[in-house]
Scaffold this active site. Structure first.
Site, mmCIF file in Angstrom:
data_model
loop_
_atom_site.group_PDB
_atom_site.id
_atom_site.type_symbol
_atom_site.label_atom_id
_atom_site.label_comp_id
_atom_site.label_asym_id
_atom_site.label_seq_id
_atom_site.Cartn_x
_atom_site.Cartn_y
_atom_site.Cartn_z
ATOM 1 N N HIS A 186 12.145 28.705 -7.571
ATOM 2 C CA HIS A 186 10.823 29.305 -7.852
ATOM 3 C C HIS A 186 10.277 28.832 -9.207
ATOM 4 O O HIS A 186 9.477 29.519 -9.830
ATOM 5 C CB HIS A 186 10.889 30.835 -7.841
ATOM 6 C CG HIS A 186 11.607 31.417 -6.666
ATOM 7 N ND1 HIS A 186 10.957 31.867 -5.535
ATOM 8 C CD2 HIS A 186 12.940 31.594 -6.425
ATOM 9 C CE1 HIS A 186 11.858 32.326 -4.658
ATOM 10 N NE2 HIS A 186 13.055 32.153 -5.171
ATOM 11 N N GLU B 169 1.126 10.698 -11.962
ATOM 12 C CA GLU B 169 0.082 11.492 -11.292
ATOM 13 C C GLU B 169 -0.478 10.741 -10.087
ATOM 14 O O GLU B 169 -0.776 11.330 -9.050
ATOM 15 C CB GLU B 169 -1.045 11.816 -12.271
ATOM 16 C CG GLU B 169 -0.632 12.803 -13.350
ATOM 17 C CD GLU B 169 -1.689 12.921 -14.434
ATOM 18 O OE1 GLU B 169 -2.501 13.851 -14.357
ATOM 19 O OE2 GLU B 169 -1.723 12.071 -15.338
ATOM 20 N N GLN C 106 -8.350 -0.033 17.882
ATOM 21 C CA GLN C 106 -8.646 -0.972 16.791
ATOM 22 C C GLN C 106 -8.614 -0.248 15.432
ATOM 23 O O GLN C 106 -8.431 -0.865 14.392
ATOM 24 C CB GLN C 106 -10.018 -1.603 17.038
ATOM 25 C CG GLN C 106 -10.449 -2.607 15.992
ATOM 26 C CD GLN C 106 -11.620 -3.438 16.482
ATOM 27 O OE1 GLN C 106 -11.447 -4.347 17.277
ATOM 28 N NE2 GLN C 106 -12.821 -3.120 16.026
ATOM 29 N N SER D 120 -5.890 9.406 -24.406
ATOM 30 C CA SER D 120 -7.140 10.117 -24.162
ATOM 31 C C SER D 120 -8.200 9.557 -25.083
ATOM 32 O O SER D 120 -7.922 9.200 -26.225
ATOM 33 C CB SER D 120 -6.940 11.612 -24.436
ATOM 34 O OG SER D 120 -8.174 12.213 -24.752
ATOM 35 N N LYS E 56 -2.735 12.477 -27.323
ATOM 36 C CA LYS E 56 -2.354 12.530 -25.911
ATOM 37 C C LYS E 56 -1.615 11.292 -25.415
ATOM 38 O O LYS E 56 -1.924 10.171 -25.787
ATOM 39 C CB LYS E 56 -3.600 12.718 -25.040
ATOM 40 C CG LYS E 56 -4.167 14.124 -25.034
ATOM 41 C CD LYS E 56 -3.187 15.178 -24.539
ATOM 42 C CE LYS E 56 -3.038 15.208 -23.044
ATOM 43 N NZ LYS E 56 -4.213 15.767 -22.365
HETATM 44 N N1 ARG Z 1 -9.676 -6.346 17.826
HETATM 45 C C1 ARG Z 1 -9.048 -5.686 18.914
HETATM 46 C C2 ARG Z 1 -8.120 -4.580 18.388
HETATM 47 O O1 ARG Z 1 -7.805 -4.640 17.260
HETATM 48 C C3 ARG Z 1 -8.232 -6.636 19.708
HETATM 49 C C4 ARG Z 1 -8.025 -6.215 21.133
HETATM 50 C C5 ARG Z 1 -9.296 -6.257 21.864
HETATM 51 N N2 ARG Z 1 -9.131 -6.028 23.253
HETATM 52 C C6 ARG Z 1 -10.159 -5.734 24.062
HETATM 53 N N3 ARG Z 1 -9.894 -5.520 25.297
HETATM 54 N N4 ARG Z 1 -11.375 -5.673 23.609
HETATM 55 O O2 ARG Z 1 -7.738 -3.667 19.073
#
Ligand code: ARG
Length: 454
Positions: free
Chosen positions: A153, A287, A319, A274, A280
């Site tokens: 604690h 941090e 993606q 600082s 300081k």
């Molecule tokens: N740039 C796409 C990704 O990172 C690659 C795969 C794309 N595939 C598709 N069927 N459009 O996911």
């Protein structure tokens, strides 16, 4: 790449939301590595000619050279790294380039690229965790017997040793390394050859490409292969736990070096001043190690959220995996390096730790244990007796060690001189010999045990 079916080019907004080349260019080396393995396999299986393979390989090496030297012009219109590389390959070698994508989809292509990338990230993290464990061991070794206050604690609890405290972090980072190694083992299957989702009618050999790319073998289900991002999630989860551990250590360093504690000094190279207060020295690096935990955990939550509603198989949502992965991997890399440097440069101040170790009646448990051992008082009762002795010391404004025998005897007449043997912090620490306890001999043994395993 698919102009056959389309009558107009995408709007500027479509291009902006759709393009990933701004970040997935970091997959260039993996993308080319995957294409080299794929085309070599296609040739060996008689799916493309040896001449085409040779042209493709030569061209890919040139593309890689251009990317590495910075000569390559990335195009947003070409969407992603896969099409940027292939399009440039076509400019360089002509027709053979058009055969490279036989029996492959960008879905299995990106899956293998990202897996190669995250595999390297695992290996880097493993090495860095090992370096940090070594730094902690080296710092702990001379301080197996250096007494410091132990807290629960954040209140004075029982004295421990500084070496023992550092070794607690060795345990944490060892578990982190275990998680990374475990995930590394699980991810090492190759998704290349899954095609768009269903496999391919060409007589490909997925075992060949898997071996060429250093995988243990091919993944077994084509649908899973293109829709799985578990290896990224496991990396992010492991990295999040590591970041949390680093953050706790950073937090301790921060208050250890604040003037009221003064347990450690951190050299100037890890601190800033600082602009207003000349005295300081601020622990900014610690941090930031603490603060950057938010990014890593954020990446994990972001990708889990991206994935959670997706039906099989690939959806463009996925993606969104890359920026989370790259940011978390970059972050964990810099915080691990910074923490290792800080641990190496940390200068403990044993006098300060010893001075505070006895504060807050931290040897009260030793007193209670002594009552149990020497006077055969049941622990619950001994706890009560000790509580009364502590209030008496508090009333007089002295420590337990300074409290005269008569004062203790008014609470429990059978207490004798022998009590003073257990009230000092050194003795307290030395007596904690149970397995895993803080006694200096134990700590030295733990250090030796870990030395062999790190
Ligand atoms: N740039 C796409 C990704 O990172 C690659 C795969 C794309 N595939 C598709 N069927 N459009 O996911």
């Amino acid at each position: 790449m698919w102009g056959g079916r389309f009558s107009s080019t995408p709007s500027a907004l479509m291009e902006a939301i759709n393009a990933s080349i701004g970040f997935d260019r970091r997959l260039a080396a993996q993308d080319i590595q995957g294409s080299v393995a794929h085309s070599a396999m296609l040739a060996r299986q008689g799916i493309i000619t040896e001449d085409d393979r040779a042209a493709i390989h030569e061209g890919l090496q040139r593309v890689l050279g251009e990317i590495e030297s910075g000569a390559f012009t990335f195009s947003t219109a070409l969407e992603d790294i896969h099409m940027n590389v292939e399009s440039r390959l076509r400019e360089i070698v002509g027709d053979p380039a058009a055969r490279l994508h036989t029996a492959r989809s960008r879905n299995d292509q990106v899956a293998v690229d990202i897996r190669l990338w995250v595999r390297d990230a695992h290996d880097r993290t493993d090495e860095q965790l090992t370096a940090l464990m070594r730094a902690l061991l080296a710092k702990a070794e001379p301080h197996a017997a250096t007494v410091m206050p132990g807290f629960t604690h954040l209140q004075s609890a029982q004295p421990v040793t500084f070496g023992h405290h550092l070794m607690a972090y060795v345990e944490m980072f060892a578990r982190d390394r275990g998680r990374i190694r475990d995930s590394r083992r699980r991810l090492n299957e190759c998704p290349l050859g899954a095609g768009a989702l269903a496999g391919t009618s060409f007589p490909i050999d997925r075992h060949q490409t898997a071996t060429a790319l250093g995988f243990d073998g091919p993944t077994r289900n084509s649908l899973d292969s293109v829709s799985d991002r578990d290896s990224l999630l496991e990396f992010l989860a492991a990295a999040s736990i590591t970041a949390m551990h680093l953050s706790r250590l950073a937090e301790e360093i921060i208050f250890w070096m604040s003037a009221p504690f003064g347990f450690v000094r951190l050299p100037d190279r890890w601190t800033t001043g600082s602009s207003m207060m000349p005295q300081k020295r601020n622990p900014d690096a610690a941090e930031l190690v603490r603060g950057k935990t938010g990014r890593v955990v954020g990446s994990l939550v972001a990708l889990l959220t991206v994935m959670k509603g997706l039906p099989l198989t690939y959806s463009k949502d996925m993606q969104e995996d890359k920026e989370q992965l790259f940011d978390a991997a970059d972050t964990i890399e810099i915080v691990l390096a910074a923490m290792t440097g800080m641990v190496q440069d940390l200068e403990p101040v044993p006098e300060r730790m010893a001075a505070v170790a006895g504060a807050g009646f931290s040897t009260a448990t030793d007193l209670a244990d002594w009552l149990v051992r020497s006077l055969n008082i049941p622990f619950r009762d001994a706890h009560h007796v000790t509580g009364r002795i502590v209030s008496e010391a508090e009333r007089r404004g002295c420590t337990l060690e300074e409290l005269p025998l008569e004062a203790m005897q008014t609470v429990e007449p059978r207490i004798h001189q022998g009590i003073y043997d257990v009230l000092g912090v050194e003795n307290s620490v030395r007596s904690r010999t149970s397995f895993g306890g803080t006694s200096p001999t134990n700590v030295a043994e733990q250090i030796a045990w870990w030395r062999e395993r790190v």
